[in-house]
Structures are given as C-alpha cells and as structure tokens.
Design a protein around this motif. Sequence first.
Motif, PDB file in Angstrom:
ATOM      1  N   SER A 174     -22.957 -11.808 -35.942  1.00  0.00           N
ATOM      2  CA  SER A 174     -21.624 -11.171 -35.531  1.00  0.00           C
ATOM      3  C   SER A 174     -21.445 -10.534 -33.892  1.00  0.00           C
ATOM      4  O   SER A 174     -20.209 -10.382 -33.757  1.00  0.00           O
ATOM      5  N   GLU A 175     -22.077 -10.950 -33.225  1.00  0.00           N
ATOM      6  CA  GLU A 175     -22.394 -10.737 -31.757  1.00  0.00           C
ATOM      7  C   GLU A 175     -22.036 -12.265 -30.935  1.00  0.00           C
ATOM      8  O   GLU A 175     -22.457 -12.116 -29.690  1.00  0.00           O
TER       9      GLU A 175
ATOM     10  N   THR B 105     -27.929 -12.228 -39.212  1.00  0.00           N
ATOM     11  CA  THR B 105     -26.251 -11.856 -39.559  1.00  0.00           C
ATOM     12  C   THR B 105     -25.982 -10.764 -38.424  1.00  0.00           C
ATOM     13  O   THR B 105     -24.731 -11.168 -38.198  1.00  0.00           O
ATOM     14  N   ILE B 106     -26.761  -9.929 -38.152  1.00  0.00           N
ATOM     15  CA  ILE B 106     -26.098  -8.858 -37.213  1.00  0.00           C
ATOM     16  C   ILE B 106     -25.878  -9.697 -35.816  1.00  0.00           C
ATOM     17  O   ILE B 106     -24.978  -9.559 -35.151  1.00  0.00           O
TER      18      ILE B 106
ATOM     19  N   LYS C  47     -26.101  -8.232 -21.948  1.00  0.00           N
ATOM     20  CA  LYS C  47     -25.708  -7.366 -22.914  1.00  0.00           C
ATOM     21  C   LYS C  47     -26.987  -7.002 -23.874  1.00  0.00           C
ATOM     22  O   LYS C  47     -27.529  -8.137 -24.281  1.00  0.00           O
TER      23      LYS C  47
ATOM     24  N   ILE D 121     -28.674  -5.682 -27.372  1.00  0.00           N
ATOM     25  CA  ILE D 121     -28.463  -5.265 -28.746  1.00  0.00           C
ATOM     26  C   ILE D 121     -29.772  -4.663 -29.293  1.00  0.00           C
ATOM     27  O   ILE D 121     -30.666  -5.268 -29.358  1.00  0.00           O
TER      28      ILE D 121
END
Lengths: 129, 129, 129
Positions: free
Chosen positions: C66-67, C62-63, C28, C30
């Motif tokens: 969130s994942e 933070t980003i 995955k 990002i």
Amino acid sequence: MSVRHINPEGLRRNPAFSQAVVVEQPAKTIYIGGQNGVGADGKVVGPTVAEQASQALRNLATILESEGASLANIVHWSIAVVDGHPLQEGFAAFQQAWNPADPPPAITVHVVAGLGPGFLVEIDAVAVV
Amino acid sequence: MSVRHINPEGLRRNPAFSQAVVVEQPAKTIYIGGQNGVGADGKVVGPTVAEQASQALRNLATILESEGASLANIVHWSIAVVDGHPLQEGFAAFQQAWNPADPPPAITVHVVAGLGPGFLVEIDAVAVV
Amino acid sequence: MSVRHINPEGLRRNPAFSQAVVVEQPAKTIYIGGQNGVGADGKVVGPTVAEQASQALRNLATILESEGASLANIVHWSIAVVDGHPLQEGFAAFQQAWNPADPPPAITVHVVAGLGPGFLVEIDAVAVV
C-alpha cells in the motif's frame, strides 16, 4: 516531515491501533525506553496492571511533554504484560489516557514470563515530532 | 544531526539507562538484529548469562565498529533474558562493556519463555551515527 | 537515501538474516505494528504457527504494497512465537515468502509466554523506502 497512519485495504481495522505509521524525513525521532509503573520516587505504584499501566503512560507523557510532544506523537509502541495478568487492564488504561481523536500508533503486544522486579507491565515507544 | 539523552523531571534517574533519546535529522540509523552469545564460529560461548551477554555485547561492538561507531552510539536496546536466569549477570556484563562517561541508551528488558536453541540472552539495538 | 545490509567480519553469517542494516537519510520509515495470523475478516486463520506466520507475512506485504514497497524493504523485524510451538514453522513460512535474492532484514526472535487471544506468532517490522 509528515506522519501518516495507515490501515490498508485487506486488513481488519481496529480503533485501538493503526496497522503501520509512515514517517517522511526530516523528522525528530524520540526513542523511549520501557516505562513501568514507577513514580518519580522510584517505587512501584501498585500491584495491578491497571495502576502500573496508567503510571507507565503518565511516564511516557512526561517524557514526551519535556520535548514539546504528547502521546499523539507515538508512532509505534510495544507493550509487555507478565503472564497471568489481565491484558484488558492495560487496554483500559490506554483508552483513558488516549485522545480518541488522534490516530493510534502501531502496536506490538507480548505476554512475557517476567519483567524487572515488581513490574507487571512495560511500554516502550518510538515517537516522531 | 544531534542526539540528546533525556531524563525529564518527574521520572526517577538511573545511571544504567536514559529515559529516552532524541534524534534530529539527518542521521545514519543502524538497526542491529538480536545478538546472542555466539562467536564467529557460530557456537554458543557458554552456559551462563554472564558469558553470553559479554559475547553479545562484543558482537554489537563489532557491528558498530564496522560502521565507524561504538556502543556509545546505541540509542535504544532491548534485552531479553530467559526465565529463571539471572538478569543481574546481564547488567554486570553491560557495566563492564560500557564506558560510564557516555550517556546510556534507552532500554527495554523482557524476561522471555525462551530464545533460539541454547541462547539465554538476546540484545538488539538501534544506533545513530 | 541508502540502505546497506551488513555482516561484519568476526560474526557468523546466516542466510536467514543480516547482522544489521544501515540507513542513511533522507528516508521514508514505515513502523509496522505486530501482525498476527488474522485475515481481513478479523479471524485467526488456523491453529498452527505455519498458517499464522504465512498470514502475518501476507499482512506485512499488504501494508508495504500500500506504500509502494515490499517485504524487501524491511530493515528489522521482531518475531515472537508462543512457548511450546515450533519456531521452525515460522522460518519455513519466511523462506516461502522471502525472495532469496534480497538481503534479509536484521531479526529479533523471542519465545513468549503468550500473545493476544488465539495468536501463536506476532511479527512487527520497521521498513525503509
């Protein structure tokens, strides 16, 4: 394949960009080199950021369309504008080219000392289909 | 895995770069940090873009070779040259290092106000094997 | 999926970065847009690179959180600092935010002529989970 545009709690929201875009495999990734305000004849289209950004966005769209994709498939782009020229003209060109119904890409913006000869703006991108 | 270098109709063609590179999964992706004109001893190799770009390209090749790859596997690279120094020396170094039989990567070129101490050029890259 | 941080023979080693990071599918990915020293209220947190870099790193965290990820998942980041401001403050912020037990990302560092209004530093990143 899935693509999710995320704007986590704790970060400001801005309609012009997503904070990040998450791509799950398998996906087709398109790495697009820096596009400038240059037409098919290789000539710079005009002396303003507005004209050059519009052309660079057209070039991005042309590349993506050749792969059955569109600007909406861009997951991240980097915009460079030459120092002393108005960033806002680049954003205005984006707003004209972009369908506001699509979640926007993650973005990086640099004001640079220069670009190739005659260029005021350069936009590269990674797109996922 | 497939990698296709594309130059769609409607965009100028230039032997120095591809407009975009399309990668289909599964693939091994190599994210290479900005390489400078620094040798294994950590020292800057010389005061010109020509020398530094050649060394940065050697460093890229060294990294890629350690993964069984080569410069030909680069799908996108970003070249930064410090303002006031000749971009052309970087292109000349590229032409010497690059096998013209290989389709070239997508490229981004920025003229920047500066880089780390003593550096005139920095090249980062994404490669796919 | 595997992620390997590499520092091939023939290149200097530096604890602050890896020369490259190799990602094998499936993964995955990002894509994180350029983060600035801006809090959740949309305001610039302060007039120094130190403050802004710390906030940009918090935004990245933070980003990623969130994942279900963390700074350790970043494979490449690009740091831009505005000309005339101390790069070292950015590195100091990194050293405070980064767990030294984690292999560091590949890095690109540009000194730019400018960024968005009030910004002294911008950090974008690609992370892999």
